[in-house]
Design an enzyme around this catalytic site. Structure first.
Site, PDB file in Angstrom:
ATOM      1  N   ASP A  68       0.976  -1.269   0.257  1.00  0.00           N
ATOM      2  CA  ASP A  68      -0.190   0.648   0.056  1.00  0.00           C
ATOM      3  C   ASP A  68       1.053   1.539  -0.098  1.00  0.00           C
ATOM      4  O   ASP A  68       0.690   2.087  -0.559  1.00  0.00           O
ATOM      5  CB  ASP A  68      -0.930  -0.149   0.988  1.00  0.00           C
ATOM      6  CG  ASP A  68      -2.075   0.680   0.703  1.00  0.00           C
ATOM      7  OD1 ASP A  68      -2.210   1.843   0.543  1.00  0.00           O
ATOM      8  OD2 ASP A  68      -3.576   0.441   1.402  1.00  0.00           O
ATOM      9  N   HIS A 109      -6.880   4.666   6.280  1.00  0.00           N
ATOM     10  CA  HIS A 109      -5.993   5.799   5.921  1.00  0.00           C
ATOM     11  C   HIS A 109      -6.155   7.279   6.937  1.00  0.00           C
ATOM     12  O   HIS A 109      -6.839   7.169   7.628  1.00  0.00           O
ATOM     13  CB  HIS A 109      -6.149   5.390   4.902  1.00  0.00           C
ATOM     14  CG  HIS A 109      -5.674   4.696   3.549  1.00  0.00           C
ATOM     15  ND1 HIS A 109      -4.289   5.265   2.992  1.00  0.00           N
ATOM     16  CD2 HIS A 109      -5.791   3.287   3.115  1.00  0.00           C
ATOM     17  CE1 HIS A 109      -4.192   3.986   2.265  1.00  0.00           C
ATOM     18  NE2 HIS A 109      -5.694   2.658   2.407  1.00  0.00           N
ATOM     19  N   CYS A 124      -4.448   4.997  -2.674  1.00  0.00           N
ATOM     20  CA  CYS A 124      -4.432   4.234  -3.539  1.00  0.00           C
ATOM     21  C   CYS A 124      -4.848   4.481  -4.801  1.00  0.00           C
ATOM     22  O   CYS A 124      -5.520   6.063  -4.491  1.00  0.00           O
ATOM     23  CB  CYS A 124      -6.310   3.227  -2.955  1.00  0.00           C
ATOM     24  SG  CYS A 124      -6.735   2.119  -4.506  1.00  0.00           S
ATOM     25  N   HIS A 153      -7.914  -1.672   9.020  1.00  0.00           N
ATOM     26  CA  HIS A 153      -6.968  -1.093   7.874  1.00  0.00           C
ATOM     27  C   HIS A 153      -7.239   0.739   7.822  1.00  0.00           C
ATOM     28  O   HIS A 153      -7.898   1.438   6.378  1.00  0.00           O
ATOM     29  CB  HIS A 153      -7.094  -1.704   6.825  1.00  0.00           C
ATOM     30  CG  HIS A 153      -6.124  -1.064   5.562  1.00  0.00           C
ATOM     31  ND1 HIS A 153      -5.301  -2.018   5.333  1.00  0.00           N
ATOM     32  CD2 HIS A 153      -6.492  -0.097   4.735  1.00  0.00           C
ATOM     33  CE1 HIS A 153      -4.529  -0.833   3.192  1.00  0.00           C
ATOM     34  NE2 HIS A 153      -5.154  -0.674   3.546  1.00  0.00           N
TER      35      HIS A 153
HETATM   36  P1  HMG Z   1      -9.311  -6.241 -16.550  1.00  0.00           P
HETATM   37  O1  HMG Z   1      -8.019  -5.296 -17.427  1.00  0.00           O
HETATM   38  O2  HMG Z   1     -10.634  -6.254 -16.266  1.00  0.00           O
HETATM   39  O3  HMG Z   1      -8.472  -7.716 -16.918  1.00  0.00           O
HETATM   40  O4  HMG Z   1      -8.663  -5.874 -14.942  1.00  0.00           O
HETATM   41  P2  HMG Z   1      -8.564  -8.602 -17.685  1.00  0.00           P
HETATM   42  O5  HMG Z   1      -9.213  -9.525 -16.669  1.00  0.00           O
HETATM   43  O6  HMG Z   1      -9.673  -8.528 -18.610  1.00  0.00           O
HETATM   44  O7  HMG Z   1      -7.269  -8.594 -18.268  1.00  0.00           O
HETATM   45  C1  HMG Z   1      -6.766  -7.756 -18.802  1.00  0.00           C
HETATM   46  C2  HMG Z   1      -4.908  -7.729 -18.545  1.00  0.00           C
HETATM   47  O8  HMG Z   1      -4.531  -7.732 -17.347  1.00  0.00           O
HETATM   48  C3  HMG Z   1      -4.561  -9.161 -19.343  1.00  0.00           C
HETATM   49  O9  HMG Z   1      -3.119  -8.632 -19.744  1.00  0.00           O
HETATM   50  C4  HMG Z   1      -4.029 -10.614 -18.376  1.00  0.00           C
HETATM   51  O10 HMG Z   1      -3.012 -10.924 -18.514  1.00  0.00           O
HETATM   52  C5  HMG Z   1      -3.666  -8.955 -17.813  1.00  0.00           C
HETATM   53  P3  HMG Z   1      -3.096  -8.526 -21.949  1.00  0.00           P
HETATM   54  O11 HMG Z   1      -4.000  -9.856 -22.242  1.00  0.00           O
HETATM   55  O12 HMG Z   1      -4.096  -7.177 -22.120  1.00  0.00           O
HETATM   56  O13 HMG Z   1      -1.258  -8.070 -21.922  1.00  0.00           O
HETATM   57  N1  HMG Z   1      -3.495  -9.689 -15.635  1.00  0.00           N
HETATM   58  C6  HMG Z   1      -2.968  -9.388 -14.736  1.00  0.00           C
HETATM   59  N2  HMG Z   1      -1.606  -9.440 -15.097  1.00  0.00           N
HETATM   60  C7  HMG Z   1      -0.764  -9.735 -14.160  1.00  0.00           C
HETATM   61  N3  HMG Z   1      -1.172 -10.324 -12.999  1.00  0.00           N
HETATM   62  C8  HMG Z   1      -2.426 -10.388 -12.044  1.00  0.00           C
HETATM   63  C9  HMG Z   1      -3.452  -9.747 -13.660  1.00  0.00           C
HETATM   64  N4  HMG Z   1      -4.830 -10.837 -14.188  1.00  0.00           N
HETATM   65  C10 HMG Z   1      -5.164 -10.029 -15.461  1.00  0.00           C
HETATM   66  N5  HMG Z   1      -3.301 -11.155 -11.584  1.00  0.00           N
HETATM   67  C11 HMG Z   1      -7.582  -6.274 -11.893  1.00  0.00           C
HETATM   68  C12 HMG Z   1      -8.834  -6.731 -13.159  1.00  0.00           C
HETATM   69  C13 HMG Z   1      -8.898  -7.003 -11.267  1.00  0.00           C
HETATM   70  C14 HMG Z   1      -6.572  -8.052 -13.050  1.00  0.00           C
HETATM   71  C15 HMG Z   1      -7.302  -4.757 -12.346  1.00  0.00           C
HETATM   72  O14 HMG Z   1      -8.316  -4.255 -12.132  1.00  0.00           O
HETATM   73  C16 HMG Z   1      -5.961  -5.103 -11.700  1.00  0.00           C
HETATM   74  O15 HMG Z   1      -5.195  -5.430 -11.293  1.00  0.00           O
HETATM   75  N6  HMG Z   1      -6.204  -4.281 -10.696  1.00  0.00           N
HETATM   76  C17 HMG Z   1      -5.715  -4.077  -8.892  1.00  0.00           C
HETATM   77  C18 HMG Z   1      -5.873  -2.612  -8.743  1.00  0.00           C
HETATM   78  C19 HMG Z   1      -4.640  -3.046  -7.601  1.00  0.00           C
HETATM   79  O16 HMG Z   1      -4.172  -3.243  -7.152  1.00  0.00           O
HETATM   80  N7  HMG Z   1      -5.405  -1.314  -6.166  1.00  0.00           N
HETATM   81  C20 HMG Z   1      -5.210  -0.979  -5.283  1.00  0.00           C
HETATM   82  C21 HMG Z   1      -5.215  -2.381  -4.154  1.00  0.00           C
HETATM   83  S1  HMG Z   1      -6.450  -2.224  -4.117  1.00  0.00           S
HETATM   84  C22 HMG Z   1      -5.842  -0.882  -1.895  1.00  0.00           C
HETATM   85  O17 HMG Z   1      -4.939  -0.930  -1.757  1.00  0.00           O
HETATM   86  C23 HMG Z   1      -6.995  -0.917  -1.700  1.00  0.00           C
HETATM   87  C24 HMG Z   1      -6.076  -1.631   0.161  1.00  0.00           C
HETATM   88  O18 HMG Z   1      -5.540  -1.065   0.549  1.00  0.00           O
HETATM   89  C25 HMG Z   1      -7.212  -1.457   1.896  1.00  0.00           C
HETATM   90  C26 HMG Z   1      -7.901  -0.124   1.696  1.00  0.00           C
HETATM   91  O19 HMG Z   1      -6.561   0.900   1.643  1.00  0.00           O
HETATM   92  O20 HMG Z   1      -9.219   0.292   1.310  1.00  0.00           O
HETATM   93  C27 HMG Z   1      -7.005  -3.322   0.175  1.00  0.00           C
HETATM   94 MG    MG Z   2      -5.279   0.874   1.547  1.00  0.00          MG
END
Ligand code: HMG
Ligand code: MG
Length: 296
Positions: free
Chosen positions: A14, A207, A238, A205
């Site tokens: 994070d 912030h 985020c 959690h």
């Molecule tokens: P999408 O575009 O809908 O996914 O994203 P998709 O399944 O259509 O795949 C698109 C492309 O992404 C493909 O590649 C996949 O292979 C690749 P391409 O064919 O275009 O080259 N892909 C991946 N690559 C690597 N690792 C993977 C993966 N999955 C698909 N696991 C998806 C959907 C969920 C993947 C996207 O929206 C995403 O990665 N989102 C992550 C966002 C994120 O990390 N946000 C921050 C973390 S959450 C947070 O901080 C909150 C928290 O701290 C708690 C709080 O504070 O509330 C936890």
């Molecule tokens: Mg967070």
């Protein structure tokens, strides 16, 4: 209050995921090693998410391969889907975390899916993780406020927490993603969620955008919560939560807990030095008040 508390350290994940310029892999590795050396026992080390969505976390594999592991430390990573879990398993993560939200629009912005679709994606992930003996944590973001929808009801947060728990998540972390919460609302949230998930399996959690995180943590401790997420130097944010600032600083939480006699295993000296070091590496002002004030 009695009992000891587990801290889940967020800085490598994070804390760094929202940094604009790419943090070198070697710096991430050194950060994790320093955090482990300070006595923290659970470190969220990386994310295995799409690199197009969060470019800063693209080197998760190299980060996990590079760290010298301490046997007493759990190194966990974020995994949004089965693809992420498979990469996490290949990298040797000890634990993974799935993440969804209490608000539909944040869920859509963050992981391009509805809440229901996100839960459906987690089912095969949880099945494989169980087969591999890998515990899965579940995050519920925006449990109090959503950047796109405003206030979220405790009942909505409780519904999603309950779903994750019933699917087999070992622990549910309740995210005040925007850092807007205040103690009375946290109390209402915990009252609702603890009807669905045992307190021992809940984490908080916070912030710290509005400076309320420690007050919220104190209320959570009074309610019996014993797992707290925090980030050294108050790093964090985020990319899909505009306006949110970093996590509560680990230094602040350790100082509070040591004052309450609820944490003995972490060296505040080491932690403060780590917070100062990473702030310097990132060219940021240290976000921890304890880190700025500590003179030992
Ligand atoms: P999408 O575009 O809908 O996914 O994203 P998709 O399944 O259509 O795949 C698109 C492309 O992404 C493909 O590649 C996949 O292979 C690749 P391409 O064919 O275009 O080259 N892909 C991946 N690559 C690597 N690792 C993977 C993966 N999955 C698909 N696991 C998806 C959907 C969920 C993947 C996207 O929206 C995403 O990665 N989102 C992550 C966002 C994120 O990390 N946000 C921050 C973390 S959450 C947070 O901080 C909150 C928290 O701290 C708690 C709080 O504070 O509330 C936890
Ligand atoms: Mg967070």
């Amino acid at each position: 209050m009695t009992d000891s508390v587990t801290l889940v350290e967020m800085a490598p994940r994070d804390g760094l995921q929202n940094e604009a310029s790419q943090v070198p892999t070697a710096v991430k590795i050194e950060l994790i090693e320093r955090l482990a050396h300070s006595g923290l026992t659970h470190i969220e080390a990386a994310s295995f998410v799409s690199p197009k969505w969060v470019p800063q976390m693209a080197d998760g594999q190299a980060v996990l391969a590079g760290i010298k592991r301490q046997p007493q430390v759990i190194y966990s990573v974020l995994t949004p889907n089965l693809q992420g879990l498979k990469a996490a398993l290949a990298a040797g993560a000890d634990q993974v975390a799935v993440f969804t939200a209490a608000s539909e629009s944040f869920c859509q912005h963050n992981i391009n899916a509805s809440i229901a679709t996100s839960l459906a994606r987690f089912a095969p992930l949880l099945a494989l993780a169980k087969e591999q003996n890998i515990p899965v944590r579940g995050y519920v973001s925006t449990v109090l406020d959503c950047p796109y929808e405003g206030a979220i009801t405790p009942a909505a947060a409780a519904r999603v927490a309950s779903a994750l728990h019933q699917m087999g998540c070992c622990e549910i972390s309740l995210g005040d993603t925007l850092g807007t919460g205040t103690p009375r609302r946290v109390l209402a949230l915990l009252n609702a969620v603890s009807q669905e998930v045992p307190l021992a399996q809940l984490a908080v959690h916070f912030h710290d955008t509005y400076g309320q995180a420690l007050a919220n943590i104190y209320v959570a401790l009074e309610q019996g919560i014993r797992i707290i997420d925090s980030s050294v130097a108050g790093l964090g944010g985020c990319p899909y939560a505009p306006g949110a600032s970093g996590n509560v600083a680990t230094e602040e939480v350790v100082y509070l807990l040591q004052g309450l006699g609820m944490l003995t295993s972490v060296s505040l000296d080491e932690l403060v030095l780590t917070g100062r070091w990473i702030s310097q590496q990132l060219g940021r002002r240290n976000g921890s008040k304890v880190g700025l004030a500590w003179t030992k």
